[in-house]
Design an enzyme around this catalytic site. Structure first.
Site, PDB file in Angstrom:
ATOM      1  N   GLU A 124      -5.207 153.917  62.007  1.00 34.34           N
ATOM      2  CA  GLU A 124      -4.670 152.619  62.419  1.00 34.34           C
ATOM      3  C   GLU A 124      -3.785 152.020  61.340  1.00 34.34           C
ATOM      4  O   GLU A 124      -4.017 152.239  60.145  1.00 34.34           O
ATOM      5  CB  GLU A 124      -5.782 151.619  62.756  1.00 34.34           C
ATOM      6  CG  GLU A 124      -6.415 151.787  64.131  1.00 34.34           C
ATOM      7  CD  GLU A 124      -7.746 152.500  64.066  1.00 34.34           C
ATOM      8  OE1 GLU A 124      -8.326 152.754  65.130  1.00 34.34           O
ATOM      9  OE2 GLU A 124      -8.189 152.825  62.954  1.00 34.34           O
ATOM     10  N   THR A 125      -2.803 151.252  61.799  1.00 38.51           N
ATOM     11  CA  THR A 125      -1.943 150.442  60.935  1.00 38.51           C
ATOM     12  C   THR A 125      -1.951 149.023  61.475  1.00 38.51           C
ATOM     13  O   THR A 125      -1.869 148.817  62.690  1.00 38.51           O
ATOM     14  CB  THR A 125      -0.503 150.987  60.916  1.00 38.51           C
ATOM     15  OG1 THR A 125      -0.504 152.318  60.373  1.00 38.51           O
ATOM     16  CG2 THR A 125       0.409 150.102  60.074  1.00 38.51           C
TER      17      THR A 125
END
Length: 236
Positions: free
Chosen positions: A48-49
């Site tokens: 995830e970002t």
């Protein structure tokens, strides 16, 4: 990409020595990232970002005081998520590390409350915010360790076995190929769901050695917490 974008990378749910943990990219949103979030997350390749859109304050619904907020968006390499645990914990820790601790993260799923406790950061999520998982209860931790991520080709699969059932100690691994995540090192949303399924507080050993703690709350609410450390800063 046409402009330089700074990305702070942290590792979330480390052990006490600051080892292991799930990498998280954190980007401050601006004109150069607007509309490009999914492409940036895909290029970074982290599970995830997070894009931090806005810091602010609002009246507290509990006591009429002021609470600190941040608007965030969460992306895997292939999709935006309404809620995720390790990005929430990691971003809350990072904001405090940067001098802007928050009381609430405003995510697409809803308001995610934040609590800081010594070296751990805690967030409160709801089971209904998390993806649906295919549960894979196994007889012992060795069977969890032996699983091959390449054998999982679709869906969200969470394998687990008791290390010490009386103590609530659980061994787990999570595979989500449809989100572009062959194996997730530490999964807060799954921890929220499995805590609800098992109906008790848990101490979870996930991936190569990441550590997650959960506390069962009222209704479908669950606190999930752990340690976060700064890893590196990169530029795109």
């Amino acid at each position: 990409m046409s402009s330089t974008i700074a990305v702070d990378v942290v590792r979330v749910f480390t052990n006490e020595a600051g080892e292991h943990g799930n990498e998280l990219g954190i980007v401050r949103s601006d004109a150069s990232t607007s509309g490009r979030e999914q492409a940036i997350a895909a290029e970074l390749g982290f599970s995830e970002t997070v894009f931090v859109d806005e810091l602010g304050r609002r009246l507290s619904p509990d006591d009429g005081g002021s609470e600190r907020t941040a608007v965030i968006r969460i992306f895997t390499p292939v999709a935006e998520l309404p809620f995720a645990g390790h990005p929430s914990v990691g971003t809350a820790w990072w904001l405090a590390h940067e001098g802007s601790p928050v009381d609430v993260l405003l995510e697409r799923a809803g308001d995610v409350r934040v609590r800081y406790d010594a070296d751990r950061t805690w967030i409160t999520g709801r089971a209904s915010w998390a993806p649906h998982f295919e549960w894979m209860p196994l007889a012992d931790p060795a069977q969890v360790d032996a699983l091959d991520p390449a054998a999982v080709t679709a869906g969200h699969h969470y394998a687990y076995a008791w290390i010490d059932e009386e103590a609530g100690a659980l061994r787990s691994r999570m595979f989500a190929p449809e989100l572009g995540i062959a194996e997730d090192e530490a999964t807060g949303a799954a921890a929220v769901r499995i805590t609800t399924v098992l109906g008790r507080d848990l101490e979870i050993l996930q991936g190569r050695g990441s550590r997650l703690s959960t506390r069962l709350g009222a209704g479908e609410s669950v606190e999930v917490g752990g340690r976060t450390v700064a890893d590196q800063r990169i530029e795109l």
